[in-house]
Scaffold this motif. Structure first.
Motif, PDB file in Angstrom:
ATOM      1  N   ASP A 117      -3.755  37.727 -43.360  1.00 44.42           N
ATOM      2  CA  ASP A 117      -4.423  36.852 -42.397  1.00 44.42           C
ATOM      3  C   ASP A 117      -5.511  36.030 -43.076  1.00 44.42           C
ATOM      4  O   ASP A 117      -5.829  34.925 -42.637  1.00 44.42           O
ATOM      5  CB  ASP A 117      -5.033  37.694 -41.274  1.00 44.42           C
ATOM      6  CG  ASP A 117      -3.979  38.284 -40.356  1.00 44.42           C
ATOM      7  OD1 ASP A 117      -2.980  37.595 -40.087  1.00 44.42           O
ATOM      8  OD2 ASP A 117      -4.148  39.432 -39.916  1.00 44.42           O
ATOM      9  N   GLU A 121      -3.475  33.244 -45.285  1.00 41.83           N
ATOM     10  CA  GLU A 121      -2.452  32.464 -44.589  1.00 41.83           C
ATOM     11  C   GLU A 121      -2.993  32.012 -43.238  1.00 41.83           C
ATOM     12  O   GLU A 121      -2.609  32.514 -42.191  1.00 41.83           O
ATOM     13  CB  GLU A 121      -1.180  33.294 -44.399  1.00 41.83           C
ATOM     14  CG  GLU A 121      -0.565  33.741 -45.716  1.00 41.83           C
ATOM     15  CD  GLU A 121       0.606  34.680 -45.496  1.00 41.83           C
ATOM     16  OE1 GLU A 121       1.387  34.453 -44.560  1.00 41.83           O
ATOM     17  OE2 GLU A 121       0.725  35.649 -46.264  1.00 41.83           O
ATOM     18  N   GLY A 148      -3.523  30.643 -39.792  1.00 44.04           N
ATOM     19  CA  GLY A 148      -2.575  30.266 -38.745  1.00 44.04           C
ATOM     20  C   GLY A 148      -1.445  31.249 -38.561  1.00 44.04           C
ATOM     21  O   GLY A 148      -0.594  31.058 -37.684  1.00 44.04           O
ATOM     22  N   ARG A 149      -1.393  32.312 -39.381  1.00 42.65           N
ATOM     23  CA  ARG A 149      -0.266  33.240 -39.306  1.00 42.65           C
ATOM     24  C   ARG A 149      -0.169  33.901 -37.930  1.00 42.65           C
ATOM     25  O   ARG A 149       0.905  34.337 -37.520  1.00 42.65           O
ATOM     26  CB  ARG A 149      -0.369  34.308 -40.394  1.00 42.65           C
ATOM     27  CG  ARG A 149       0.879  35.163 -40.533  1.00 42.65           C
ATOM     28  CD  ARG A 149       0.852  35.988 -41.810  1.00 42.65           C
ATOM     29  NE  ARG A 149      -0.176  37.011 -41.780  1.00 42.65           N
ATOM     30  CZ  ARG A 149       0.038  38.247 -41.308  1.00 42.65           C
ATOM     31  NH1 ARG A 149       1.215  38.577 -40.837  1.00 42.65           N
ATOM     32  NH2 ARG A 149      -0.934  39.127 -41.328  1.00 42.65           N
ATOM     33  N   HIS A 150      -1.286  33.946 -37.200  1.00 43.20           N
ATOM     34  CA  HIS A 150      -1.247  34.530 -35.854  1.00 43.20           C
ATOM     35  C   HIS A 150      -0.312  33.754 -34.925  1.00 43.20           C
ATOM     36  O   HIS A 150       0.151  34.294 -33.923  1.00 43.20           O
ATOM     37  CB  HIS A 150      -2.655  34.550 -35.255  1.00 43.20           C
ATOM     38  CG  HIS A 150      -3.255  33.187 -35.079  1.00 43.20           C
ATOM     39  ND1 HIS A 150      -3.813  32.469 -36.124  1.00 43.20           N
ATOM     40  CD2 HIS A 150      -3.338  32.385 -33.988  1.00 43.20           C
ATOM     41  CE1 HIS A 150      -4.236  31.305 -35.677  1.00 43.20           C
ATOM     42  NE2 HIS A 150      -3.954  31.216 -34.382  1.00 43.20           N
ATOM     43  N   ARG A 151      -0.027  32.503 -35.261  1.00 43.50           N
ATOM     44  CA  ARG A 151       0.885  31.708 -34.435  1.00 43.50           C
ATOM     45  C   ARG A 151       2.314  32.245 -34.502  1.00 43.50           C
ATOM     46  O   ARG A 151       3.132  31.926 -33.638  1.00 43.50           O
ATOM     47  CB  ARG A 151       0.879  30.240 -34.899  1.00 43.50           C
ATOM     48  CG  ARG A 151      -0.451  29.518 -34.703  1.00 43.50           C
ATOM     49  CD  ARG A 151      -0.429  28.152 -35.364  1.00 43.50           C
ATOM     50  NE  ARG A 151      -1.682  27.438 -35.249  1.00 43.50           N
ATOM     51  CZ  ARG A 151      -1.915  26.416 -34.418  1.00 43.50           C
ATOM     52  NH1 ARG A 151      -0.949  26.004 -33.607  1.00 43.50           N
ATOM     53  NH2 ARG A 151      -3.082  25.808 -34.401  1.00 43.50           N
ATOM     54  N   ALA A 152       2.625  33.021 -35.541  1.00 45.23           N
ATOM     55  CA  ALA A 152       3.972  33.580 -35.709  1.00 45.23           C
ATOM     56  C   ALA A 152       3.998  35.073 -35.399  1.00 45.23           C
ATOM     57  O   ALA A 152       4.830  35.807 -35.907  1.00 45.23           O
ATOM     58  CB  ALA A 152       4.457  33.337 -37.134  1.00 45.23           C
ATOM     59  N   TYR A 211       8.373  23.905 -30.328  1.00 45.11           N
ATOM     60  CA  TYR A 211       7.336  23.136 -31.020  1.00 45.11           C
ATOM     61  C   TYR A 211       7.853  21.767 -31.454  1.00 45.11           C
ATOM     62  O   TYR A 211       7.113  20.775 -31.407  1.00 45.11           O
ATOM     63  CB  TYR A 211       6.821  23.916 -32.231  1.00 45.11           C
ATOM     64  CG  TYR A 211       6.102  25.194 -31.861  1.00 45.11           C
ATOM     65  CD1 TYR A 211       5.192  25.230 -30.814  1.00 45.11           C
ATOM     66  CD2 TYR A 211       6.334  26.381 -32.558  1.00 45.11           C
ATOM     67  CE1 TYR A 211       4.538  26.405 -30.463  1.00 45.11           C
ATOM     68  CE2 TYR A 211       5.676  27.558 -32.227  1.00 45.11           C
ATOM     69  CZ  TYR A 211       4.783  27.566 -31.170  1.00 45.11           C
ATOM     70  OH  TYR A 211       4.142  28.724 -30.833  1.00 45.11           O
ATOM     71  N   THR A 232       8.209  32.945 -40.649  1.00 48.20           N
ATOM     72  CA  THR A 232       6.805  32.879 -40.249  1.00 48.20           C
ATOM     73  C   THR A 232       6.141  31.577 -40.686  1.00 48.20           C
ATOM     74  O   THR A 232       5.383  30.969 -39.920  1.00 48.20           O
ATOM     75  CB  THR A 232       6.021  34.076 -40.807  1.00 48.20           C
ATOM     76  OG1 THR A 232       6.160  34.128 -42.230  1.00 48.20           O
ATOM     77  CG2 THR A 232       6.538  35.378 -40.220  1.00 48.20           C
ATOM     78  N   THR A 290       4.819  28.859 -37.880  1.00 45.89           N
ATOM     79  CA  THR A 290       3.393  28.529 -37.946  1.00 45.89           C
ATOM     80  C   THR A 290       3.193  27.034 -38.164  1.00 45.89           C
ATOM     81  O   THR A 290       2.400  26.391 -37.464  1.00 45.89           O
ATOM     82  CB  THR A 290       2.725  29.313 -39.088  1.00 45.89           C
ATOM     83  OG1 THR A 290       2.849  30.713 -38.839  1.00 45.89           O
ATOM     84  CG2 THR A 290       1.252  28.960 -39.203  1.00 45.89           C
ATOM     85  N   SER A 345       4.137  24.908 -35.081  1.00 45.43           N
ATOM     86  CA  SER A 345       3.110  25.031 -34.049  1.00 45.43           C
ATOM     87  C   SER A 345       1.902  24.173 -34.396  1.00 45.43           C
ATOM     88  O   SER A 345       1.349  23.459 -33.543  1.00 45.43           O
ATOM     89  CB  SER A 345       2.695  26.503 -33.902  1.00 45.43           C
ATOM     90  OG  SER A 345       1.596  26.636 -33.025  1.00 45.43           O
ATOM     91  N   GLN A 346       1.489  24.211 -35.664  1.00 46.24           N
ATOM     92  CA  GLN A 346       0.360  23.394 -36.106  1.00 46.24           C
ATOM     93  C   GLN A 346       0.673  21.905 -36.017  1.00 46.24           C
ATOM     94  O   GLN A 346      -0.189  21.091 -35.671  1.00 46.24           O
ATOM     95  CB  GLN A 346      -0.016  23.784 -37.542  1.00 46.24           C
ATOM     96  CG  GLN A 346      -0.613  25.180 -37.647  1.00 46.24           C
ATOM     97  CD  GLN A 346      -0.662  25.704 -39.063  1.00 46.24           C
ATOM     98  OE1 GLN A 346       0.122  25.284 -39.921  1.00 46.24           O
ATOM     99  NE2 GLN A 346      -1.557  26.641 -39.333  1.00 46.24           N
TER     100      GLN A 346
END
Length: 388
Positions: free
Chosen positions: A3, A6, A8-12, A119, A323, A327, A330-331
């Protein structure tokens, strides 16, 4: 995966270890349901296994996974120990570890492709609006980093939109098959269990929302093709991010990432608003292609009836592609949703650079007079978007 390293990994979320564990459990449940549908196990067996899965089953220790060479051996042991002896005899019956893990990876891919589609659709909607709004916004065209001829920002957005729609079409066409081959790709034990192996496979695939298929233990195209379509999507996002980074440089200032509290801050220069979304999307677009190449290499080295290491080498690369792409897409949707366009700066630069932009026509006239079929191209792309 980290985390810290990386962003933005929480988006995956759900595509890492936790998601894979749940997917493997779902594969075992669906397989028993398929056996029940063919009368080779009972509803009571299925209810017992389903109830066990719903509890907080212990996860295997890392050293036990290493000893087995894959997580599936420990998964099966944990499941069998959580149910009665009669049910335990039916758990995993007719499968091998590669069947479970490959099918679980297809479930993760199904999740990732669904999110990617969402997305990309959000991104496409933003691009279509930009293309409509700036259909006739003149800007300097650039080739090989130098001024070329006039274009419009609407055309640029429309070209980005084509890339996004092509990637979405590829994702929607992806095939996600179950894997059932047994010990050596012959389904020998399944053939002993039932006189209709194909019916079991059909039921299994339906239960999971995947496709029935011949065993693909050493024919790794289901893995490489998923990776390929995600790489295409990541490339489409990377093109957008790279252009935004260039056009957003202070000396150009034609576009800018939307600003919000805490976003893009610098640890030492409080005046800065870094284009962090574009940077992270471009980072993903640079990372995904080598991973996909690695998966093709693994595919080429899938020997015998089950590979000795090439299969194992796929796992981290494949889940990383999932992932990273989810991610990044989404970004990208957030980036395009808040992108700020300075049309006045575009027009002013085109006017200033008119002698160079119009050189092929002798240098006379206005940039807006030399746009060729730019607006027609925008209209064609928008018509494609409007058709859905």
């Amino acid at each position: 995966m980290s985390d810290l390293l990386e962003p933005g990994r929480h988006r995956a979320v759900g595509l890492g270890d936790d998601g894979l564990w749940r997917a493997m459990l779902e594969v075992e449940r669906a397989w028993l349901a398929a056996l029940v549908a063919q009368g080779k196990a009972t509803d009571l067996h299925l209810r017992t296994l389903t109830a066990a899965i719903a509890t907080d089953l212990p996860r295997p220790a890392p050293e036990t996974i290493e000893n087995a060479g894959s997580p599936v051996v420990e998964l099966v042991r944990i499941l069998r120990s959580a149910v009665d002896e009669g049910t335990a005899q039916h758990v995993h019956r007719g499968l091998t570890s590669q069947d479970v893990l490959d099918t679980a990876l297809m479930l993760l891919a199904k999740d990732a492709l669904g999110r990617a589609d969402t997305y990309l659709t959000l991104t496409a909607a933003s691009l279509a609006e930009l293309a409509r709004t700036h259909r006739e916004t003149v800007m300097a065209g650039r080739t090989l980093t130098q001024y070329a001829v006039p274009v419009t920002f609407g055309l640029k957005a429309a070209q980005w939109l084509v890339g996004v729609l092509d990637a979405r079409d590829a994702i929607r066409g992806a095939q996600l098959p179950v894997q059932v081959g047994g010990a050596a790709g012959t389904r020998s034990l399944l053939g002993e269990l039932t006189g209709s192996p194909d019916a079991v496979i059909e039921s299994f695939a339906t239960e999971l929302g995947l496709l029935p298929a011949l065993p693909w233990q050493t024919r790794r195209t289901p893995i490489t093709r998923v990776a390929d379509v995600l790489a295409e999507a990541c490339a489409a996002a990377g093109v957008i991010a790279s252009n935004v980074l260039f056009l957003g440089r202070p000396e150009i200032g034609e576009v800018r990432e939307g600003r919000s509290a805490g976003k893009g801050t610098s640890s030492t220069m409080p005046q800065k608003a870094n284009p962090v979304l574009s940077v992270l999307v471009r980072s993903a677009a640079l990372q995904v292609p080598p991973l996909v190449g690695h998966l093709h290499t693994c595919s080429a080295l899938a020997t015998d009836e089950r590979p000795d290491g090439a299969w194992h080498a796929e796992w981290p690369s494949f889940t990383r592609v999932l992932t990273l792409t989810v991610t990044a897409l989404s970004q990208t949707a957030d980036l395009l949703g808040g992108l700020e366009i300075d049309a006045a700066a575009m027009t002013a630069r085109a006017q200033q650079a008119a002698p160079e932009l119009l050189a092929e026509r002798g240098g006379g006239g206005e940039p807006a007079d030399y746009l060729g079929s730019a607006t027609s191209f925008v209209d064609q792309v928008l018509a494609r978007w409007d058709r859905g």
